[in-house]
Design a protein around this motif. Structure first.
Motif, mmCIF file in Angstrom:
data_model
loop_
_atom_site.group_PDB
_atom_site.id
_atom_site.type_symbol
_atom_site.label_atom_id
_atom_site.label_comp_id
_atom_site.label_asym_id
_atom_site.label_seq_id
_atom_site.Cartn_x
_atom_site.Cartn_y
_atom_site.Cartn_z
ATOM 1 N N PRO A 284 -5.596 1.143 6.102
ATOM 2 C CA PRO A 284 -4.235 1.300 5.565
ATOM 3 C C PRO A 284 -4.164 1.339 4.046
ATOM 4 O O PRO A 284 -3.194 1.860 3.491
ATOM 5 N N TRP A 285 -5.182 0.802 3.363
ATOM 6 C CA TRP A 285 -5.142 0.784 1.906
ATOM 7 C C TRP A 285 -5.779 2.026 1.274
ATOM 8 O O TRP A 285 -5.814 2.150 0.054
ATOM 9 N N ALA A 286 -6.292 2.939 2.087
ATOM 10 C CA ALA A 286 -6.933 4.140 1.543
ATOM 11 C C ALA A 286 -5.906 5.024 0.843
ATOM 12 O O ALA A 286 -4.756 5.121 1.285
ATOM 13 N N PRO A 287 -6.281 5.685 -0.254
ATOM 14 C CA PRO A 287 -5.349 6.604 -0.920
ATOM 15 C C PRO A 287 -4.932 7.715 0.044
ATOM 16 O O PRO A 287 -5.738 8.182 0.852
ATOM 17 N N PRO A 288 -3.673 8.147 -0.015
ATOM 18 C CA PRO A 288 -3.245 9.249 0.861
ATOM 19 C C PRO A 288 -3.935 10.550 0.473
ATOM 20 O O PRO A 288 -4.419 10.708 -0.654
ATOM 21 N N ILE A 289 -3.999 11.483 1.430
ATOM 22 C CA ILE A 289 -4.572 12.801 1.149
ATOM 23 C C ILE A 289 -3.564 13.595 0.328
ATOM 24 O O ILE A 289 -2.408 13.753 0.724
ATOM 25 N N LEU A 290 -3.991 14.092 -0.818
ATOM 26 C CA LEU A 290 -3.074 14.692 -1.793
ATOM 27 C C LEU A 290 -3.454 16.140 -2.081
ATOM 28 O O LEU A 290 -3.480 16.572 -3.231
ATOM 29 N N ARG A 291 -3.722 16.897 -1.030
ATOM 30 C CA ARG A 291 -4.122 18.292 -1.202
ATOM 31 C C ARG A 291 -3.483 19.144 -0.114
ATOM 32 O O ARG A 291 -3.148 18.657 0.972
ATOM 33 N N GLY A 292 -3.348 20.438 -0.427
ATOM 34 C CA GLY A 292 -2.892 21.409 0.561
ATOM 35 C C GLY A 292 -1.516 21.104 1.109
ATOM 36 O O GLY A 292 -0.616 20.665 0.375
ATOM 37 N N ASP A 293 -1.353 21.317 2.418
ATOM 38 C CA ASP A 293 -0.036 21.135 3.017
ATOM 39 C C ASP A 293 0.325 19.663 3.209
ATOM 40 O O ASP A 293 1.427 19.347 3.657
ATOM 41 N N ARG A 294 -0.590 18.768 2.847
ATOM 42 C CA ARG A 294 -0.303 17.334 2.952
ATOM 43 C C ARG A 294 0.074 16.724 1.603
ATOM 44 O O ARG A 294 0.221 15.505 1.494
ATOM 45 N N GLU B 230 2.929 16.984 -0.375
ATOM 46 C CA GLU B 230 4.250 16.369 -0.511
ATOM 47 C C GLU B 230 4.347 15.070 0.285
ATOM 48 O O GLU B 230 4.871 14.064 -0.201
ATOM 49 N N ALA B 231 3.821 15.074 1.515
ATOM 50 C CA ALA B 231 3.836 13.847 2.320
ATOM 51 C C ALA B 231 2.986 12.769 1.661
ATOM 52 O O ALA B 231 3.346 11.583 1.663
ATOM 53 N N LEU C 177 2.391 12.408 -1.588
ATOM 54 C CA LEU C 177 3.090 11.877 -2.763
ATOM 55 C C LEU C 177 4.178 10.895 -2.355
ATOM 56 O O LEU C 177 4.383 9.867 -3.010
ATOM 57 N N ARG C 178 4.896 11.203 -1.274
ATOM 58 C CA ARG C 178 5.930 10.264 -0.798
ATOM 59 C C ARG C 178 5.302 8.965 -0.319
ATOM 60 O O ARG C 178 5.805 7.869 -0.609
ATOM 61 N N GLN C 179 4.181 9.071 0.394
ATOM 62 C CA GLN C 179 3.496 7.877 0.867
ATOM 63 C C GLN C 179 2.977 7.050 -0.300
ATOM 64 O O GLN C 179 3.035 5.815 -0.293
ATOM 65 N N LEU C 180 2.479 7.733 -1.326
ATOM 66 C CA LEU C 180 1.958 7.043 -2.505
ATOM 67 C C LEU C 180 3.070 6.261 -3.204
ATOM 68 O O LEU C 180 2.871 5.103 -3.614
ATOM 69 N N GLU C 181 4.245 6.861 -3.335
ATOM 70 C CA GLU C 181 5.366 6.157 -3.965
ATOM 71 C C GLU C 181 5.746 4.915 -3.163
ATOM 72 O O GLU C 181 6.003 3.849 -3.726
ATOM 73 N N LEU C 182 5.766 5.051 -1.852
ATOM 74 C CA LEU C 182 6.097 3.901 -1.002
ATOM 75 C C LEU C 182 5.049 2.798 -1.145
ATOM 76 O O LEU C 182 5.388 1.610 -1.214
ATOM 77 N N ASP C 183 3.778 3.190 -1.183
ATOM 78 C CA ASP C 183 2.710 2.193 -1.313
ATOM 79 C C ASP C 183 2.838 1.433 -2.628
ATOM 80 O O ASP C 183 2.693 0.200 -2.661
ATOM 81 N N VAL C 184 3.095 2.163 -3.709
ATOM 82 C CA VAL C 184 3.203 1.518 -5.016
ATOM 83 C C VAL C 184 4.378 0.554 -5.031
ATOM 84 O O VAL C 184 4.260 -0.603 -5.457
ATOM 85 N N ARG C 185 5.529 1.008 -4.559
ATOM 86 C CA ARG C 185 6.721 0.158 -4.610
ATOM 87 C C ARG C 185 6.605 -1.030 -3.646
ATOM 88 O O ARG C 185 7.045 -2.140 -3.967
ATOM 89 N N LEU D 219 3.593 13.914 -11.376
ATOM 90 C CA LEU D 219 2.541 13.670 -10.389
ATOM 91 C C LEU D 219 2.208 14.944 -9.607
ATOM 92 O O LEU D 219 1.046 15.192 -9.269
ATOM 93 N N ARG D 220 3.226 15.746 -9.347
ATOM 94 C CA ARG D 220 2.987 17.004 -8.625
ATOM 95 C C ARG D 220 2.140 17.950 -9.475
ATOM 96 O O ARG D 220 1.214 18.598 -8.974
ATOM 97 N N LYS D 221 2.438 18.026 -10.775
ATOM 98 C CA LYS D 221 1.643 18.874 -11.663
ATOM 99 C C LYS D 221 0.208 18.364 -11.755
ATOM 100 O O LYS D 221 -0.740 19.153 -11.833
ATOM 101 N N PHE D 222 0.060 17.045 -11.765
ATOM 102 C CA PHE D 222 -1.277 16.454 -11.781
ATOM 103 C C PHE D 222 -2.046 16.896 -10.538
ATOM 104 O O PHE D 222 -3.196 17.356 -10.618
ATOM 105 N N ALA D 223 -1.415 16.750 -9.357
ATOM 106 C CA ALA D 223 -2.087 17.077 -8.100
ATOM 107 C C ALA D 223 -2.417 18.560 -7.999
ATOM 108 O O ALA D 223 -3.411 18.934 -7.363
ATOM 109 N N GLN D 224 -1.598 19.411 -8.615
ATOM 110 C CA GLN D 224 -1.784 20.852 -8.508
ATOM 111 C C GLN D 224 -2.602 21.432 -9.663
ATOM 112 O O GLN D 224 -2.787 22.644 -9.731
#
Length: 313
Positions: free
Chosen positions: A10-20, A22-23, A25-33, A161-166
Motif C-alpha cells: 500500500p505504500w508503493a508510489p502510484p503508477i504515473l505513466r500512460g493512461d494511469r 491522472e488516476a 496523480l489523484r491517488q498521490l494527492e490523497l496519499d500525501v494529505r 505535477l502533470r507537467k513533471f510527469a509528462q
C-alpha cells in the motif's frame, strides 16, 4: 523493473505513466494529505522548519541551538544565555529544481527513480500550498528545460505535477547538468524562500558551488532518490552495465570481489554527496525505490523538528 502485475504494497508510489497518469496523480494527492497532512502543520515549512525573518520571543539557550541567534541584550540582563526565536514569514515562495536526466529513468524495485522524484515534489507542493504561498519549478532532462513560474493554488500545483510527469524522457547519451539547473535559480535573484533540489546526484559534485551560493538567500533542501542497484550489484553472474547518460556499455562478471568494490565505491560517493550537501547548508532527505517514501519523509521531518526544538521530543 518489478512486474506491474505483482501485488504492490500500500505504500508503493502510484503508477504515473500512460493512461494511469491522472488516476495516479489523484491517488498521490490523497496519499500525501492522508499520511502527511497534520503532522507537518506549524511554522513554514513542515518539511524544513526554518528560522524565519521576524523577531519573536527570547528563551534560554539549549545545547544544539544556533549560536548566531544569541540575544546578547537579554543574556547580559539576566546573566543566563538566551536566544531570540523568530517567526516564519506569512507567505512562502518555493522553487523546485528537478534533474530528470536519463539516470532517473531507472528502477529495479517498486518504481522508477523518476516516479519517486515526482512523489517528493508532490509532497512539497501540497504541504506548502495555501496561505498565499507560491510554488515554481525548473525541470530539465538534459536536452530540454521547462520553467514553471511561481504561482499559488491547488490547480497550479496539480498542473505543475502533470507537467513533471509528462516531461519527455532524455534520449540515450544526453547528459544532465545539475549545476546549470541550480544556477538558473540564482539569476535573476528571487525573493527569499525555499529551494528544493531533486536528483539522484550521480556523477561529480560540480553543483556544490551554485548550491552554496543559494544558501546565502534561501533555505535549502536536497532530495536524493536512489535505487538498490545504485548501491550494490546483485549476484547474477555476467551482466551488461550501461550508463544511460553516455550510452556506454560494458560486460562484467559480478564476482564477489567486484560486488564488494562496487559497494565500497558507491558508499564513498554517497558520503561525498552527503558531505557536499552539508557544507552547502542543505537539509538532506534520502528516498529509495524499495522503501516507504512517506515513512522516510516523516522520519526526516521529525528529526528536523527535534533539532530545531533543542532536542526535545
Amino acid at each position: 523493473m518489478t512486474d506491474k502485475n505483482e501485488k504492490r504494497p500500500p505504500w508503493a508510489p502510484p503508477i504515473l505513466r500512460g493512461d494511469r497518469l491522472e488516476a495516479g496523480l489523484r491517488q498521490l494527492e490523497l496519499d500525501v494529505r492522508r499520511r502527511l497532512d497534520g503532522l507537518l502543520q506549524g511554522n513554514h515549512l513542515g518539511l524544513v522548519p526554518g528560522p524565519g525573518s521576524e523577531p519573536g520571543e527570547a528563551r534560554p539557550y539549549q545545547p544544539g541551538d544556533d549560536v548566531r541567534r544569541m540575544d546578547w541584550a537579554v543574556t547580559a540582563r539576566t546573566t543566563v544565555p538566551h536566544i531570540r526565536e523568530t517567526v516564519a514569514d506569512r507567505e512562502l515562495e518555493t522553487w523546485v529544481a528537478a534533474d530528470l536526466s536519463a539516470s532517473l529513468d531507472f528502477g529495479t524495485a517498486l518504481s522508477e527513480k523518476r516516479d519517486l522524484a515526482l512523489c517528493a515534489v508532490a509532497a512539497i507542493a501540497y504541504l506548502t500550498g495555501g496561505g498565499g504561498n507560491r510554488l515554481g519549478a525548473i525541470l530539465s532532462n538534459g536536452a530540454e528545460t521547462v520553467r514553471i513560474p511561481a504561482r499559488g493554488g491547488r490547480a497550479h500545483a496539480r498542473s505543475l505535477l502533470r507537467k513533471f510527469a509528462q516531461m519527455p524522457r532524455a534520449a540515450e547519451g544526453t547528459r544532465g547538468d545539475l549545476a546549470a539547473i541550480i544556477e538558473q535559480l540564482r539569476r535573476p535573484p528571487r525573493r527569499r524562500g525555499l529551494v528544493v533540489v531533486v536528483s539522484d546526484f550521480l556523477g561529480g559534485t560540480e553543483w556544490q558551488r551554485p548550491l552554496r551560493a543559494l544558501s546565502a538567500r534561501h533555505e535549502l533542501m536536497a532530495v536524493e532518490v536512489l535505487d538498490p542497484r545504485d548501491i550494490d550489484l546483485p549476484e547474477v553472474g555476467t551482466v551488461v552495465l550501461a550508463d544511460p547518460e553516455t550510452g556506454k556499455q560494458r560486460e562484467v562478471h559480478a564476482s564477489a570481489l567486484l560486488r564488494r568494490e562496487f559497494a565500497a565505491a558507491a558508499q564513498a560517493h554517497r558520503d561525498q554527496v552527503a558531505r557536499a550537501l552539508r557544507q552547502a547548508g542543505a537539509a538532506h532527505l534520502v528516498l529509495r525505490t524499495d522503501s516507504d517514501w512517506v515513512a522516510d519523509t516523516v522520519r526526516f521531518v521529525v528529526a528536523r523538528k527535534r533539532r530545531w526544538s533543542g532536542g526535545a521530543a
